[in-house]
Structure formats: structure tokens, C-alpha cells
Scaffold this motif. Structure first.
Motif, PDB file in Angstrom:
ATOM      1  N   LYS A 110       0.804  -1.224   0.000  1.00 34.92           N
ATOM      2  CA  LYS A 110       0.000   0.000   0.000  1.00 34.92           C
ATOM      3  C   LYS A 110       0.840   1.279   0.000  1.00 34.92           C
ATOM      4  CE  LYS A 110      -3.978  -2.119   2.332  1.00 34.92           C
ATOM      5  NZ  LYS A 110      -4.865  -2.067   3.518  1.00 34.92           N
ATOM      6  N   THR A 111       2.131   1.148   0.326  1.00 37.24           N
ATOM      7  CA  THR A 111       2.975   2.333   0.434  1.00 37.24           C
ATOM      8  C   THR A 111       4.291   2.122  -0.296  1.00 37.24           C
ATOM      9  OG1 THR A 111       2.033   2.759   2.630  1.00 37.24           O
ATOM     10  CG2 THR A 111       4.009   3.995   2.021  1.00 37.24           C
ATOM     11  N   ARG A 119       4.585   7.473  -1.218  1.00 36.01           N
ATOM     12  CA  ARG A 119       3.354   7.553  -1.994  1.00 36.01           C
ATOM     13  C   ARG A 119       2.441   6.430  -1.525  1.00 36.01           C
ATOM     14  NH1 ARG A 119       4.733   7.925  -8.323  1.00 36.01           N
ATOM     15  NH2 ARG A 119       2.741   9.021  -8.434  1.00 36.01           N
ATOM     16  N   GLU A 120       1.142   6.635  -1.677  1.00 35.46           N
ATOM     17  CA  GLU A 120       0.158   5.637  -1.260  1.00 35.46           C
ATOM     18  C   GLU A 120      -0.537   5.053  -2.481  1.00 35.46           C
ATOM     19  OE1 GLU A 120      -1.332   7.124   3.081  1.00 35.46           O
ATOM     20  OE2 GLU A 120      -2.080   8.245   1.347  1.00 35.46           O
ATOM     21  N   ARG A 121      -0.836   3.774  -2.406  1.00 33.13           N
ATOM     22  CA  ARG A 121      -1.547   3.092  -3.493  1.00 33.13           C
ATOM     23  C   ARG A 121      -3.003   3.548  -3.499  1.00 33.13           C
ATOM     24  NH1 ARG A 121      -0.057   0.368  -7.960  1.00 33.13           N
ATOM     25  NH2 ARG A 121       1.305  -1.087  -6.821  1.00 33.13           N
ATOM     26  N   THR A 122      -3.477   3.925  -4.666  1.00 34.50           N
ATOM     27  CA  THR A 122      -4.876   4.317  -4.832  1.00 34.50           C
ATOM     28  C   THR A 122      -5.509   3.425  -5.890  1.00 34.50           C
ATOM     29  OG1 THR A 122      -4.485   5.919  -6.609  1.00 34.50           O
ATOM     30  CG2 THR A 122      -4.187   6.695  -4.334  1.00 34.50           C
ATOM     31  N   ASP A 123      -6.807   3.601  -6.101  1.00 33.37           N
ATOM     32  CA  ASP A 123      -7.506   2.800  -7.112  1.00 33.37           C
ATOM     33  C   ASP A 123      -6.977   3.073  -8.514  1.00 33.37           C
ATOM     34  OD1 ASP A 123      -9.070   1.680  -5.159  1.00 33.37           O
ATOM     35  OD2 ASP A 123     -10.743   3.078  -5.449  1.00 33.37           O
ATOM     36  N   SER A 124      -6.403   4.261  -8.717  1.00 30.43           N
ATOM     37  CA  SER A 124      -5.921   4.640 -10.041  1.00 30.43           C
ATOM     38  C   SER A 124      -4.407   4.582 -10.169  1.00 30.43           C
ATOM     39  CB  SER A 124      -6.397   6.060 -10.389  1.00 30.43           C
ATOM     40  OG  SER A 124      -5.939   6.992  -9.425  1.00 30.43           O
ATOM     41  N   TRP A 126      -0.558   5.333  -8.007  1.00 25.76           N
ATOM     42  CA  TRP A 126       0.119   5.882  -6.843  1.00 25.76           C
ATOM     43  C   TRP A 126      -0.256   7.340  -6.648  1.00 25.76           C
ATOM     44  CZ3 TRP A 126       2.244   2.713  -3.517  1.00 25.76           C
ATOM     45  CH2 TRP A 126       2.737   1.476  -3.961  1.00 25.76           C
ATOM     46  N   SER A 127      -0.385   7.747  -5.405  1.00 28.65           N
ATOM     47  CA  SER A 127      -0.705   9.126  -5.070  1.00 28.65           C
ATOM     48  C   SER A 127       0.473  10.040  -5.385  1.00 28.65           C
ATOM     49  CB  SER A 127      -1.046   9.241  -3.580  1.00 28.65           C
ATOM     50  OG  SER A 127       0.131   9.061  -2.791  1.00 28.65           O
ATOM     51  N   GLU A 128       0.262  11.325  -5.212  1.00 23.86           N
ATOM     52  CA  GLU A 128       1.359  12.275  -5.315  1.00 23.86           C
ATOM     53  C   GLU A 128       2.320  12.049  -4.138  1.00 23.86           C
ATOM     54  OE1 GLU A 128       1.892  14.425  -7.827  1.00 23.86           O
ATOM     55  OE2 GLU A 128       0.168  13.432  -8.759  1.00 23.86           O
ATOM     56  N   LYS A 130       4.271  12.491  -0.845  1.00 29.04           N
ATOM     57  CA  LYS A 130       3.968  13.081   0.450  1.00 29.04           C
ATOM     58  C   LYS A 130       5.210  13.030   1.331  1.00 29.04           C
ATOM     59  CE  LYS A 130      -0.854  11.537   0.193  1.00 29.04           C
ATOM     60  NZ  LYS A 130      -1.952  10.813   0.901  1.00 29.04           N
TER      61      LYS A 130
END
Length: 288
Positions: A110-111, A119-124, A126-128, A130
């Protein structure tokens, strides 16, 4: 000699774009490579491990992506290379980012940890990027690995090359301030690149200690029954040499230990990625 990670801005940039190369036609697990035994071998010779600079070597928890840093002998540019499994084949992808990096993934996938950034795993995807909050944001972290329980193991780039390794646990859902590992782990100099096992049964890292093999070696400490960390144990002469060995990490399936070794001069012109059967860890554990 400078630390490989300290000499590169590995942790500041993230993969936002890439260029694919269709020439890779590697099939099967581990980029189609024959697994090693208890003697370390170069990983994917001529493909990943070359006559140039090859650093890192980390699989995602799903074992379908492989990240490392490459600098070809005839090219002054460092680049992040990702092999992605498509069907049964692996396809090479090169990051477009100007600075190289390779991540440490949390065991649950997840990370994506990049030093004191993540970054965090999202449905789409990786997030921006952080930033970790204080006090982590105030520490010059090169490497951060995490256990299944959320414990962090971190290093710190030190101006005098002492190298302090710390850990931080999740207690009641809140992150505790990082504490130094014991004096045995933090003895010597250049202690860097900690890898904590998913079940927290051991921590591995690299450093220089009395009784080593002449340069930076790989070490391991096993968790004791009372929860404390045991003595720092050199991984031995099958893994360590009089050259620079660093960056230990075990594949997410627990089967193989990856690390890097400087095969050239002190300038790190020829750094190779090695792998070895992780049974060597259990052999060391059984003798303690």
C-alpha cells in the motif's frame, strides 16, 4: 569511500512518466533467471547486472515489477529502470525523471517508501509524493523499510559517516518517535540501508565494524524472545568480501537475499546486483 546511496539523489524524485522498451523478452519468475544457491551470484547478467553501475534491485510485493538504478559504462547518465511483467514476459521501462530512485515497498503493497517521502496506493495508481511528518522530516533518511506491523527501520546520512540506525513502532495506532537500535547494531561506522523483516524477526543492514572483511559488510541482528535485538552478526565470507557490500533486502516471497557489491575501483564504476538463497539467514539463526 562514499556510500552509494549517499552519492546519489535517490530519494527526491518519483516516477511520473516513463519510456517503454519492447526488446525485453524475459519469461518466468525473477526475470526468467535461474535461482541461486547458497553462493551469491550476479542477478540477470548482461540484463540487470552489467559492467556499469547497477544499484538497488527490489521487487514489488506482487513480484511483477522490479526496480533498480543503472549507469551504463558509455553513458554518464544514471537512470531508474523498471521491469514490468506483462503476461509471462518482462518488459523494460526507463523512468523519464531526471534523478534516479528505487523504492522500498511496504509488505502490504500500500505504500512506496522513498526515504522521508512516500506515496500511497490508490484505485488509479500511486498518489502524489507526500512527506513524512516530524520528527522523520527532520532526519536525513536514505532508506526506510517497514514491517507488516508498521514498524519502520531507518538510517541517517551523517556528516561524519557514523551512521545511526533507528526504529519506530506503531503503538495504539500512533507512531512512536524513532529510537536508536542497540549499541551492538550501531557500533562501528557507516551503518546504513536497514531492512526489517516483515515479521520483525530480524533486521539487516550494512556497515563497517571490527572483525569485518575490510570494507562495508552486511550484518544481521535477530529479534530475541524478550523482544530485544541480538548481537550484530556478520553474514560471513560467502556474502562479504574485502569489497563494498551494501543494501540488503529480501524478496517479498522470502526466498532470496539481494544486495550490491562494488566490483571495480573506489569510484563505484562497476557495481553489481547479487542474489543468494535466503536460507543463509536461517543457517545463521540456527547457530545463535
Amino acid at each position: 569511500m562514499k556510500s552509494i546511496s549517499a552519492s546519489l539523489p535517490l530519494l527526491s524524485m518519483l516516477l511520473l512518466g516513463s519510456t517503454s522498451h519492447a526488446e525485453a523478452a524475459l519469461e518466468g519468475p525473477y526475470l526468467g533467471q535461474k535461482p541461486p544457491g547458497l553462493t551469491p551470484e550476479p542477478f540477470a547478467p548482461g540484463i540487470v547486472t552489467t559492467d556499469g553501475f547497477d544499484d538497488g534491485g527490489v521487487f514489488t510485493p506482487t513480484m511483477d515489477e522490479f526496480y533498480f538504478i543503472r549507469k551504463r559504462p558509455d553513458n554518464s547518465k544514471f537512470e531508474t529502470v523498471i521491469y514490468k511483467q506483462q503476461g509471462n514476459q518482462w518488459v523494460e521501462t526507463v523512468s523519464k525523471e531526471p534523478r534516479p530512485f528505487y523504492p522500498f515497498f511496504s509488505p502490504d503493497g500500500k505504500t512506496m517508501h522513498l526515504g522521508k517521502k512516500y506515496r500511497e496506493r490508490t484505485d488509479s495508481g500511486w498518489s502524489e509524493t507526500k512527506d513524512l511528518e516530524a520528527p522523520f522530516s527532520e532526519i536525513a533518511i536514505m532508506s526506510l523499510s517497514a514491517s507488516l506491523h508498521g514498524t519502520y527501520a531507518i538510517d541517517e546520512r551523517h556528516p561524519e559517516d557514523e551512521g545511526v540506525l533507528r526504529f519506530s513502532r506503531l503503538i495504539g495506532g500512533k507512531r512512536a518517535a524513532p529510537k536508536p537500535f542497540n549499541d551492538s547494531i550501531n557500533s562501528g561506522t557507516r551503518n546504513s540501508h536497514p531492512f526489517i523483516a516483515p515479521d520483525e524477526s530480524y533486521v539487516m543492514w550494512d556497515g563497517i565494524k571490527d572483525g569485518g572483511f575490510g570494507d562495508v559488510d552486511l550484518y544481521i541482528s535477530f529479534r530475541q524472545q524478550d523482544g530485544s535485538w541480538g548481537e550484530a552478526i556478520n553474514l560471513g565470507d560467502k556474502v562479504n568480501t574485502d569489497a563494498y557490500e551494501a543494501g540488503p533486502k529480501v524478496t517479498p516471497d522470502g526466498k532470496y537475499l539481494f544486495f550490491v557489491r562494488n566490483m571495480g575501483s573506489d569510484q563505484f564504476e562497476n557495481v553489481d546486483i547479487f542474489w543468494v538463497d535466503a536460507k543463509i539467514i536461517e543457517t545463521l539463526r540456527s547457530t545463535r
